[in-house]
Write a protein that holds these residues in place. Structure first.
Motif, short mmCIF file in Angstrom:
data_model
loop_
_atom_site.label_atom_id
_atom_site.label_comp_id
_atom_site.label_asym_id
_atom_site.label_seq_id
_atom_site.Cartn_x
_atom_site.Cartn_y
_atom_site.Cartn_z
N ILE A 152 -3.67 -14.27 -36.87
CA ILE A 152 -4.35 -14.95 -35.77
C ILE A 152 -3.32 -15.70 -34.95
O ILE A 152 -2.42 -16.35 -35.50
CB ILE A 152 -5.42 -15.94 -36.28
N ALA A 153 -3.44 -15.62 -33.63
CA ALA A 153 -2.53 -16.33 -32.73
C ALA A 153 -3.31 -17.12 -31.70
O ALA A 153 -4.36 -16.67 -31.22
CB ALA A 153 -1.60 -15.35 -32.03
N ALA A 154 -2.81 -18.29 -31.38
CA ALA A 154 -3.35 -19.12 -30.31
C ALA A 154 -2.28 -19.25 -29.24
O ALA A 154 -1.16 -19.69 -29.54
CB ALA A 154 -3.75 -20.50 -30.83
N THR A 155 -2.62 -18.88 -28.01
CA THR A 155 -1.62 -18.78 -26.93
C THR A 155 -2.00 -19.66 -25.75
O THR A 155 -3.17 -19.73 -25.36
CB THR A 155 -1.51 -17.32 -26.45
N TYR A 156 -0.97 -20.29 -25.19
CA TYR A 156 -1.16 -21.07 -23.96
C TYR A 156 -0.06 -20.68 -22.98
O TYR A 156 1.12 -20.58 -23.34
CB TYR A 156 -1.07 -22.57 -24.24
N VAL A 157 -0.45 -20.43 -21.73
CA VAL A 157 0.50 -20.11 -20.68
C VAL A 157 0.22 -20.99 -19.47
O VAL A 157 -0.91 -21.01 -18.96
CB VAL A 157 0.41 -18.62 -20.27
N HIS A 158 1.26 -21.70 -19.05
CA HIS A 158 1.15 -22.47 -17.80
C HIS A 158 1.98 -21.78 -16.74
O HIS A 158 3.16 -21.48 -16.95
CB HIS A 158 1.67 -23.90 -18.00
N GLY A 159 1.36 -21.52 -15.60
CA GLY A 159 2.07 -20.84 -14.53
C GLY A 159 2.06 -21.63 -13.24
O GLY A 159 1.11 -22.37 -12.94
N TYR A 160 3.14 -21.49 -12.49
CA TYR A 160 3.21 -22.05 -11.13
C TYR A 160 3.35 -20.88 -10.15
O TYR A 160 4.16 -19.97 -10.37
CB TYR A 160 4.39 -23.00 -10.97
N HIS A 161 2.55 -20.93 -9.09
CA HIS A 161 2.52 -19.84 -8.12
C HIS A 161 2.65 -20.46 -6.73
O HIS A 161 1.75 -21.15 -6.26
CB HIS A 161 1.21 -19.05 -8.23
N GLY A 162 3.79 -20.24 -6.09
CA GLY A 162 4.07 -20.88 -4.81
C GLY A 162 3.22 -20.36 -3.66
O GLY A 162 2.58 -19.30 -3.76
N ALA A 163 3.24 -21.10 -2.57
CA ALA A 163 2.51 -20.69 -1.38
C ALA A 163 3.07 -19.39 -0.84
O ALA A 163 4.27 -19.17 -0.85
CB ALA A 163 2.59 -21.79 -0.31
N GLY A 164 2.19 -18.54 -0.40
CA GLY A 164 2.62 -17.25 0.11
C GLY A 164 1.87 -16.10 -0.52
O GLY A 164 2.11 -14.94 -0.21
N GLY A 165 0.95 -16.43 -1.43
CA GLY A 165 0.13 -15.39 -2.03
C GLY A 165 0.75 -14.79 -3.27
O GLY A 165 1.74 -15.27 -3.81
N GLY A 166 0.16 -13.75 -3.71
CA GLY A 166 0.59 -13.11 -4.95
C GLY A 166 -0.59 -12.89 -5.86
O GLY A 166 -1.76 -13.06 -5.47
N ASN A 167 -0.30 -12.51 -7.09
CA ASN A 167 -1.34 -12.19 -8.06
C ASN A 167 -1.08 -12.90 -9.37
O ASN A 167 0.07 -13.17 -9.74
CB ASN A 167 -1.41 -10.69 -8.28
N LEU A 168 -2.16 -13.19 -10.08
CA LEU A 168 -2.05 -13.90 -11.34
C LEU A 168 -1.41 -13.00 -12.41
O LEU A 168 -0.48 -13.42 -13.10
CB LEU A 168 -3.43 -14.37 -11.80
N PHE A 169 -1.90 -11.77 -12.53
CA PHE A 169 -1.40 -10.85 -13.56
C PHE A 169 -0.40 -9.89 -12.90
O PHE A 169 -0.66 -8.70 -12.74
CB PHE A 169 -2.56 -10.09 -14.19
N ASP A 170 0.76 -10.43 -12.53
CA ASP A 170 1.71 -9.65 -11.73
C ASP A 170 2.92 -9.17 -12.52
O ASP A 170 3.76 -8.46 -11.98
CB ASP A 170 2.19 -10.48 -10.54
N LEU A 171 3.03 -9.55 -13.80
CA LEU A 171 4.14 -9.12 -14.65
C LEU A 171 5.49 -9.48 -14.03
O LEU A 171 6.46 -8.74 -14.13
CB LEU A 171 4.05 -7.61 -14.91
N GLY A 172 5.53 -10.62 -13.35
CA GLY A 172 6.78 -11.09 -12.77
C GLY A 172 7.05 -10.58 -11.37
O GLY A 172 8.19 -10.61 -10.92
N GLY A 173 6.01 -10.13 -10.67
CA GLY A 173 6.20 -9.64 -9.30
C GLY A 173 6.71 -10.71 -8.35
O GLY A 173 7.45 -10.43 -7.42
N GLY A 174 6.28 -11.95 -8.59
CA GLY A 174 6.81 -13.06 -7.80
C GLY A 174 6.03 -13.35 -6.54
O GLY A 174 4.97 -12.80 -6.26
#
Length: 594
Positions: A421-443
């Motif tokens: 069993i695993a418990a996972t937490y991810v905090h993300g910052y996404h700058g102004a200019g758009g993009g996608n949440l699940f982008d695999l590092g698209g930026g």
């Protein structure tokens, strides 16, 4: 209907320890007559599909093994092959080490019939070797070739004693016995000496022409025939033949570390999905693993450069480019996740929890094991990691710390031998200019998305935003023939402008039947909901339903290096809109690994 039918039809060195009792020809004859030319045991070392990979990275570590040149099975080569088998056995059972006293052998007693002869050979001539576990193993069968090898060792030792003016240790009777034995085993000794000369020549040639002393090549090539059916979507897409190739140069400098330099190319493109009004659906639902990381036109790029190195009991991961969270953390989704996309589930959704698809790029991670595992709780681990999407860009609001990033923390627990069993937490910052949440590092501003709907992915273009994602992943393996795994993830996105906040959910469960029909095969069934977000003001009227995903695949193992995987993906309410026709993707994937 005819179009659907047509598409359906299209898709359907150490030689083993020598025991030499150099006393008389009769003993040699007895040994030779009682020996058998035993068959070598071929052990197929298959990597276990563990469910609690909390402490081990599923990566291939380079080893210091030497290359072996294959030979045809002639009469001579059978002799040489036998020596090879003993050499291999010696490697598995640990190499021989010189002893100076017969008392060092734990399995040799003074009452043994050959004790005096063995004692003489050890203490007078020093030409008997034992195993590191202090055993001699004198009861096993001995072939003439093993005897010849031991005799040769004793001859070399006697010559050394004579050359160093200690000839008084060698009696005339011993020399006569050795001479008779040398004459009788002259053919075997010549064969062994010829073998040594040949191996030395081949080794010298390999060393002169080898690619690298520190690097090996691991490759994967995927051929896939795939199509999508269903309403307007089926009408605008055709059957396609796509490919993806990855060549991974794995270098080790200490034997415990590994540097990955991976080259990639491919032409795989995801299908276009069309809504009930005839307009394109902006979604990543149904994306397949071999469609991730391709260049679109088979041009070659370095898509992954990373380094794994142990630091005490911990494991450090450093990525210079192309890093993703599942590179360094256990996903607890065995048989569906294969960490390269060619032998597990067909889709990006079924292969791992979407929480690991948030962010990527360059950064580092550290896995710390803890717990002794003395009870039902097995050794577990804590993993922390940080990946920046545009770490190489020095302009304002970019770089390693100012641009888009995703920081992960995961606790992984192994309970007993069957549950992780695993418990996972991810905090993300996404700058102004758009993009996608699940982008695999698209930026920043990237159109890259690998899983989920438009509503769950789209970030505000006017203002930056942050995301806090929480996930639970578990795997249960009650037997060697059954594995059950699943995940649930919740994503809370907070925009820095008005009406920019939203929540997204995803969940799924899979059942895998390893060795179904044949060893190495896998039958997998997976069902769940791809990442979706409901009641977003910016998407009012475009769909507020739950997009369910059903998938089944059967990986058939043709050989150790080739597998064929037919499978089907069924998507309901594409684009979160039940008014859109369901989409069905059929795929026949062939994977070559080398």
């Amino acid at each position: 209907m005819s179009h659907l039918l047509w598409k359906t039809l299209v898709l359907s060195p150490v030689v083993l320890g020598v025991t030499v009792l150099v006393s008389a020809r009769a003993i040699a004859a007895e040994v030779a007559s009682s020996s058998e030319d035993t068959k070598a045991k071929a052990v197929h070392a298959e990597a276990p599909e563990t469910i609690g990979a909390s402490l081990s990275m599923q990566i291939q570590q380079p080893t210091a093994e030497k290359f072996v040149v294959a030979q045809a099975k002639t009469d001579d080569s059978q002799v040489l092959e036998q020596v090879n088998r003993y050499s291999s056995e010696g490697k598995k059972q640990n190499s021989l080490s010189q002893v100076t006293s017969v008392s060092q052998f734990s399995d040799v007693q003074p009452t043994d019939w050959a004790f005096q002869a063995l004692q003489s050979l050890v203490e007078r001539y020093g030409c008997i070797a034992g195993y590191p576990n202090s055993t001699y193993r004198g009861n096993r069968a001995l072939t003439r070739y093993e005897f010849a090898a031991g005799l040769n060792a004793c001859l070399d030792r006697v010559n050394e004693l004579i050359a160093t003016a200690t000839a008084d240790l060698v009696t005339k009777q011993d020399l006569a016995t050795l001479q008779r034995l040398q004459e009788e085993f002259s053919a075997e000794l010549a064969t062994l000496r010829g073998r040594v000369d040949a191996l030395e020549a081949r080794t010298a040639e390999l060393e002169a022409n080898q690619f690298s002393t520190t690097t090996k090549l691991v490759g994967e090539a995927i051929f896939a025939v795939t199509d999508i059916f269903g309403g307007n979507t089926g009408d605008v897409n055709n059957t396609v033949f796509q490919d993806r190739v990855r060549l991974d140069l794995q270098s080790s400098f200490t034997g415990k570390d590994v540097l990955h330099t991976r080259l990639a190319a491919g032409n795989a493109i995801a299908f276009n999905q069309i809504d009930d009004a005839g307009f394109p659906i902006s979604t990543a639902e149904g994306s397949q693993t071999f469609q991730v990381g391709t260049t679109g036109n088979n041009s070659v790029i370095i898509d992954w450069l990373s380094y794994y190195v142990p630091i005490g009991p911990a494991q450090l991961y450093i990525a210079a480019t192309g890093g993703i969270h599942s590179d360094y953390v256990a996903t607890n989704n065995p048989y569906f996740e294969d960490y390269d996309g060619g032998n597990g589930a067909l889709s990006t959704f079924a292969s791992e929890s979407p929480i690991y698809r948030i962010g990527g790029g360059a950064g580092a991670a550290l896995t710390l094991p803890f717990g002794k595992g003395g009870s039902i709780f097995r050794p577990s681990s804590l993993t922390i990691g940080y990946l920046a999407s545009n770490a190489n860009n020095p302009i304002a609001n970019q770089g390693l710390f100012e641009g888009n990033y995703a920081a992960l923390g995961q606790l992984n627990f192994s309970i007993g031998d069957s549950l992780a069993i695993a418990a996972t937490y991810v905090h993300g910052y996404h700058g102004a200019g758009g993009g996608n949440l699940f982008d695999l590092g698209g930026g920043l501003g990237s159109t890259n998305r690998v899983v989920g709907t438009n509503q769950a992915n789209t970030l505000t273009a006017l203002n930056g935003s942050s995301s806090n994602s929480y996930g639970i992943e578990a795997a249960f393996r009650p037997s060697d023939k059954l594995s059950i795994s699943g995940f649930i993830s919740y994503h809370d996105v907070t925009g820095f402008g008005a009406d920019d906040d939203y929540e997204a959910w995803s969940y799924g469960v899979g059942v895998a039947l390893p060795d179904f029909g044949k060893k190495g095969n896998v039958l997998g069934i997976f069902a769940g909901a791809e990442p979706y977000a409901r009641n977003r003001p910016a998407f009012a009227g475009t769909g507020n339903d739950i997009p369910y995903h059903f998938e089944g695949f059967y990986r058939y193992r043709v050989s150790d290096n080739i597998s064929i995987t037919p499978g089907v993906i069924w998507l309901t309410s594409p684009g979160q809109n039940s008014a859109n026709d369901d989409a069905i993707i059929g795929t026949l994937r062939t994977t070559f690994t080398f």
